[in-house]
Design a protein around this motif. Sequence first.
Motif, PDB file in Angstrom:
ATOM      1  N   PHE A  66     115.498 -45.509  24.185  1.00 31.41           N
ATOM      2  CA  PHE A  66     116.015 -45.157  22.861  1.00 31.41           C
ATOM      3  C   PHE A  66     115.920 -43.643  22.684  1.00 31.41           C
ATOM      4  CE2 PHE A  66     115.204 -44.385  18.270  1.00 31.41           C
ATOM      5  CZ  PHE A  66     116.449 -44.777  17.779  1.00 31.41           C
ATOM      6  N   ASP A  67     117.091 -43.002  22.535  1.00 26.31           N
ATOM      7  CA  ASP A  67     117.125 -41.547  22.375  1.00 26.31           C
ATOM      8  C   ASP A  67     117.509 -41.131  20.958  1.00 26.31           C
ATOM      9  OD1 ASP A  67     119.840 -42.065  22.206  1.00 26.31           O
ATOM     10  OD2 ASP A  67     120.381 -40.924  24.009  1.00 26.31           O
ATOM     11  N   GLY A  68     117.592 -42.103  20.046  1.00 27.59           N
ATOM     12  CA  GLY A  68     117.901 -41.792  18.662  1.00 27.59           C
ATOM     13  C   GLY A  68     119.355 -41.912  18.293  1.00 27.59           C
ATOM     14  N   SER A  69     120.219 -42.103  19.264  1.00 25.62           N
ATOM     15  CA  SER A  69     121.657 -42.094  18.973  1.00 25.62           C
ATOM     16  C   SER A  69     122.231 -43.478  18.672  1.00 25.62           C
ATOM     17  CB  SER A  69     122.426 -41.468  20.139  1.00 25.62           C
ATOM     18  OG  SER A  69     122.236 -42.216  21.333  1.00 25.62           O
ATOM     19  N   ASN A  70     121.669 -44.521  19.282  1.00 29.01           N
ATOM     20  CA  ASN A  70     122.200 -45.869  19.058  1.00 29.01           C
ATOM     21  C   ASN A  70     121.155 -46.901  19.490  1.00 29.01           C
ATOM     22  OD1 ASN A  70     122.614 -46.644  21.984  1.00 29.01           O
ATOM     23  ND2 ASN A  70     123.952 -44.849  21.867  1.00 29.01           N
ATOM     24  N   LEU A  71     121.472 -48.171  19.218  1.00 25.72           N
ATOM     25  CA  LEU A  71     120.591 -49.270  19.598  1.00 25.72           C
ATOM     26  C   LEU A  71     121.226 -50.141  20.679  1.00 25.72           C
ATOM     27  CD1 LEU A  71     119.191 -50.357  16.115  1.00 25.72           C
ATOM     28  CD2 LEU A  71     117.895 -49.381  18.013  1.00 25.72           C
ATOM     29  N   ASN A  72     122.028 -49.521  21.522  1.00 27.78           N
ATOM     30  CA  ASN A  72     122.761 -50.263  22.541  1.00 27.78           C
ATOM     31  C   ASN A  72     121.850 -50.960  23.553  1.00 27.78           C
ATOM     32  OD1 ASN A  72     125.075 -49.376  21.314  1.00 27.78           O
ATOM     33  ND2 ASN A  72     125.554 -47.807  22.829  1.00 27.78           N
ATOM     34  N   GLY A  90     117.479 -40.025  14.065  1.00 28.30           N
ATOM     35  CA  GLY A  90     116.916 -40.112  15.410  1.00 28.30           C
ATOM     36  C   GLY A  90     115.827 -41.145  15.580  1.00 28.30           C
ATOM     37  N   ALA A  91     115.642 -42.017  14.595  1.00 25.13           N
ATOM     38  CA  ALA A  91     114.594 -43.030  14.654  1.00 25.13           C
ATOM     39  C   ALA A  91     115.163 -44.397  14.293  1.00 25.13           C
ATOM     40  CB  ALA A  91     113.452 -42.674  13.709  1.00 25.13           C
ATOM     41  N   VAL A  92     114.486 -45.432  14.750  1.00 20.58           N
ATOM     42  CA  VAL A  92     114.835 -46.796  14.379  1.00 20.58           C
ATOM     43  C   VAL A  92     113.671 -47.369  13.588  1.00 20.58           C
ATOM     44  CG1 VAL A  92     113.975 -47.729  16.586  1.00 20.58           C
ATOM     45  CG2 VAL A  92     115.575 -49.069  15.204  1.00 20.58           C
ATOM     46  N   THR A  93     114.003 -48.047  12.472  1.00 20.84           N
ATOM     47  CA  THR A  93     112.970 -48.522  11.550  1.00 20.84           C
ATOM     48  C   THR A  93     113.090 -50.025  11.342  1.00 20.84           C
ATOM     49  OG1 THR A  93     112.952 -46.382  10.406  1.00 20.84           O
ATOM     50  CG2 THR A  93     111.999 -48.261   9.228  1.00 20.84           C
ATOM     51  N   VAL A  94     111.936 -50.674  11.315  1.00 21.50           N
ATOM     52  CA  VAL A  94     111.880 -52.119  11.089  1.00 21.50           C
ATOM     53  C   VAL A  94     112.555 -52.487   9.771  1.00 21.50           C
ATOM     54  CG1 VAL A  94     110.341 -54.080  10.677  1.00 21.50           C
ATOM     55  CG2 VAL A  94     109.702 -52.328  12.368  1.00 21.50           C
ATOM     56  N   GLU A 115     107.044 -43.237  20.570  1.00 21.89           N
ATOM     57  CA  GLU A 115     106.486 -42.594  19.382  1.00 21.89           C
ATOM     58  C   GLU A 115     106.721 -43.492  18.169  1.00 21.89           C
ATOM     59  OE1 GLU A 115     108.220 -38.666  19.298  1.00 21.89           O
ATOM     60  OE2 GLU A 115     107.794 -38.380  21.427  1.00 21.89           O
ATOM     61  N   PHE A 116     105.734 -43.536  17.285  1.00 25.28           N
ATOM     62  CA  PHE A 116     105.859 -44.384  16.104  1.00 25.28           C
ATOM     63  C   PHE A 116     105.343 -43.650  14.870  1.00 25.28           C
ATOM     64  CE2 PHE A 116     101.559 -45.217  17.603  1.00 25.28           C
ATOM     65  CZ  PHE A 116     100.811 -45.334  16.436  1.00 25.28           C
ATOM     66  N   ARG A 117     105.798 -44.128  13.726  1.00 27.73           N
ATOM     67  CA  ARG A 117     105.384 -43.550  12.445  1.00 27.73           C
ATOM     68  C   ARG A 117     105.207 -44.670  11.434  1.00 27.73           C
ATOM     69  NH1 ARG A 117     109.733 -39.696   9.894  1.00 27.73           N
ATOM     70  NH2 ARG A 117     110.730 -41.734   9.580  1.00 27.73           N
ATOM     71  N   THR A 118     104.021 -44.734  10.848  1.00 30.36           N
ATOM     72  CA  THR A 118     103.782 -45.696   9.770  1.00 30.36           C
ATOM     73  C   THR A 118     104.207 -45.053   8.455  1.00 30.36           C
ATOM     74  OG1 THR A 118     101.489 -44.968   9.494  1.00 30.36           O
ATOM     75  CG2 THR A 118     101.897 -46.778  11.048  1.00 30.36           C
ATOM     76  N   PRO A 119     104.492 -45.842   7.416  1.00 27.72           N
ATOM     77  CA  PRO A 119     105.003 -45.275   6.163  1.00 27.72           C
ATOM     78  C   PRO A 119     104.067 -44.246   5.532  1.00 27.72           C
ATOM     79  CG  PRO A 119     105.305 -47.649   6.213  1.00 27.72           C
ATOM     80  CD  PRO A 119     104.439 -47.313   7.377  1.00 27.72           C
ATOM     81  N   ALA A 120     104.669 -43.171   5.003  1.00 29.91           N
ATOM     82  CA  ALA A 120     103.884 -42.140   4.324  1.00 29.91           C
ATOM     83  C   ALA A 120     103.263 -42.673   3.048  1.00 29.91           C
ATOM     84  CB  ALA A 120     104.772 -40.929   4.021  1.00 29.91           C
ATOM     85  N   GLN A 121     103.982 -43.568   2.376  1.00 30.75           N
ATOM     86  CA  GLN A 121     103.446 -44.195   1.171  1.00 30.75           C
ATOM     87  C   GLN A 121     102.581 -45.378   1.571  1.00 30.75           C
ATOM     88  OE1 GLN A 121     106.377 -45.472  -1.659  1.00 30.75           O
ATOM     89  NE2 GLN A 121     104.879 -46.321  -3.079  1.00 30.75           N
ATOM     90  N   PHE A 248     110.264 -45.971  15.038  1.00 33.09           N
ATOM     91  CA  PHE A 248     110.047 -45.629  16.443  1.00 33.09           C
ATOM     92  C   PHE A 248     111.097 -44.625  16.898  1.00 33.09           C
ATOM     93  CE2 PHE A 248     108.398 -49.902  15.824  1.00 33.09           C
ATOM     94  CZ  PHE A 248     107.181 -49.879  16.491  1.00 33.09           C
ATOM     95  N   ARG A 249     110.738 -43.807  17.888  1.00 31.79           N
ATOM     96  CA  ARG A 249     111.700 -42.869  18.481  1.00 31.79           C
ATOM     97  C   ARG A 249     111.232 -42.482  19.886  1.00 31.79           C
ATOM     98  NH1 ARG A 249     110.499 -37.047  15.366  1.00 31.79           N
ATOM     99  NH2 ARG A 249     108.510 -36.641  16.438  1.00 31.79           N
ATOM    100  N   ASN A 250     112.140 -41.791  20.599  1.00 31.02           N
ATOM    101  CA  ASN A 250     111.845 -41.210  21.915  1.00 31.02           C
ATOM    102  C   ASN A 250     111.133 -42.207  22.828  1.00 31.02           C
ATOM    103  OD1 ASN A 250     111.833 -39.190  23.884  1.00 31.02           O
ATOM    104  ND2 ASN A 250     109.902 -38.308  23.180  1.00 31.02           N
ATOM    105  N   ILE A 251     111.830 -43.291  23.148  1.00 27.73           N
ATOM    106  CA  ILE A 251     111.255 -44.333  23.995  1.00 27.73           C
ATOM    107  C   ILE A 251     111.860 -44.219  25.395  1.00 27.73           C
ATOM    108  CG2 ILE A 251     110.820 -46.800  24.239  1.00 27.73           C
ATOM    109  CD1 ILE A 251     111.600 -47.107  21.265  1.00 27.73           C
ATOM    110  N   TRP A 252     111.006 -44.015  26.388  1.00 28.86           N
ATOM    111  CA  TRP A 252     111.501 -43.961  27.759  1.00 28.86           C
ATOM    112  C   TRP A 252     110.507 -44.591  28.723  1.00 28.86           C
ATOM    113  CZ3 TRP A 252     108.115 -41.138  30.692  1.00 28.86           C
ATOM    114  CH2 TRP A 252     107.454 -40.048  30.117  1.00 28.86           C
ATOM    115  N   ILE A 253     111.032 -45.006  29.866  1.00 28.42           N
ATOM    116  CA  ILE A 253     110.242 -45.718  30.877  1.00 28.42           C
ATOM    117  C   ILE A 253     110.533 -45.146  32.261  1.00 28.42           C
ATOM    118  CG2 ILE A 253     110.196 -47.904  32.177  1.00 28.42           C
ATOM    119  CD1 ILE A 253     110.051 -49.395  29.622  1.00 28.42           C
ATOM    120  N   ARG A 254     109.495 -45.005  33.059  1.00 25.97           N
ATOM    121  CA  ARG A 254     109.619 -44.708  34.484  1.00 25.97           C
ATOM    122  C   ARG A 254     109.094 -45.919  35.244  1.00 25.97           C
ATOM    123  NH1 ARG A 254     106.406 -41.313  36.652  1.00 25.97           N
ATOM    124  NH2 ARG A 254     107.847 -40.663  38.301  1.00 25.97           N
TER     125      ARG A 254
END
Length: 256
Positions: A66-72, A90-94, A115-121, A248-254
């Motif tokens: 996931f690079d932020g551009s789509n959910l393909n 650039g992020a996908v949110t539940v 990378e993940f982010r929980t709600p600010a509120q 979530f954002r910037n998801i990559w795998i090697r």
Amino acid sequence: MNRNRLSLSVLLSIGVVGLTVAQNQPVKQNPESTEIWKPVPPIVTPGAPSASVSGFTAPSDAIAIFDGSNLNNFVSARDGSAAKWTLADGAVTVVKGAGDIQTKQEFGDYQMHIEFRTPAQVVGNSQGRGNSGIFMQGRYELQVLDNYNNPTYSNGQVGSIYKQAIPLANPSRRPGEWQTYDIIYYAPRFNKSGMLTDAGRITVLLNGVLVQHNTQIKGTTEYIGFPKIEPHGRGPIRLQDHGDPVSFRNIWIREL
């Protein structure tokens, strides 16, 4: 024994010892003796510093999940339809009630960055605050939770292998700040009869701090009850809809 025979015996013993020592002496070494030139490790261009992600972009040999551009690369884990989470900035949110999403591609062993982010509120407490999860091969959950000044059971807090392994530390950032997981995952192995021959293992860094170190995966991460060992092959990366708007954002795998 007379003196002459004793002397001969001593001389023979010294000769045998000397021959043995001589045979055990290593061949004369030089710096090149311990140099290994092949195989040559592949060249990988590391990620570059980026203002849009936490630290760096993906390295050159990574699969961009996931690079932020789509959910393909994702589908609904419920029925395989298109993923119905929100895509913005650039992020996908539940989306509560939309269900888990998972990758179309399946994986075995890998290095993963997410990378993940929980709600600010802040809403709720304990498990009801910024709750989500990342499932290795769709089965083994690495917990996502807002644990900044938010006590909960230790084997269910952020950085835990849910209900199995307590994290080594709690390096949580404040609510609303982006956080990073770097994961080294080794999948379990099963024989032809479905018997576990080698348990899965996982190493995890949360925000650069080691929280799981070569931790054994005991089986599925159950909410109620104990882990179950289910034979399987490669599997998807699954992100959990636990009802909280975690991003979530910037998801990559090697692959390893």
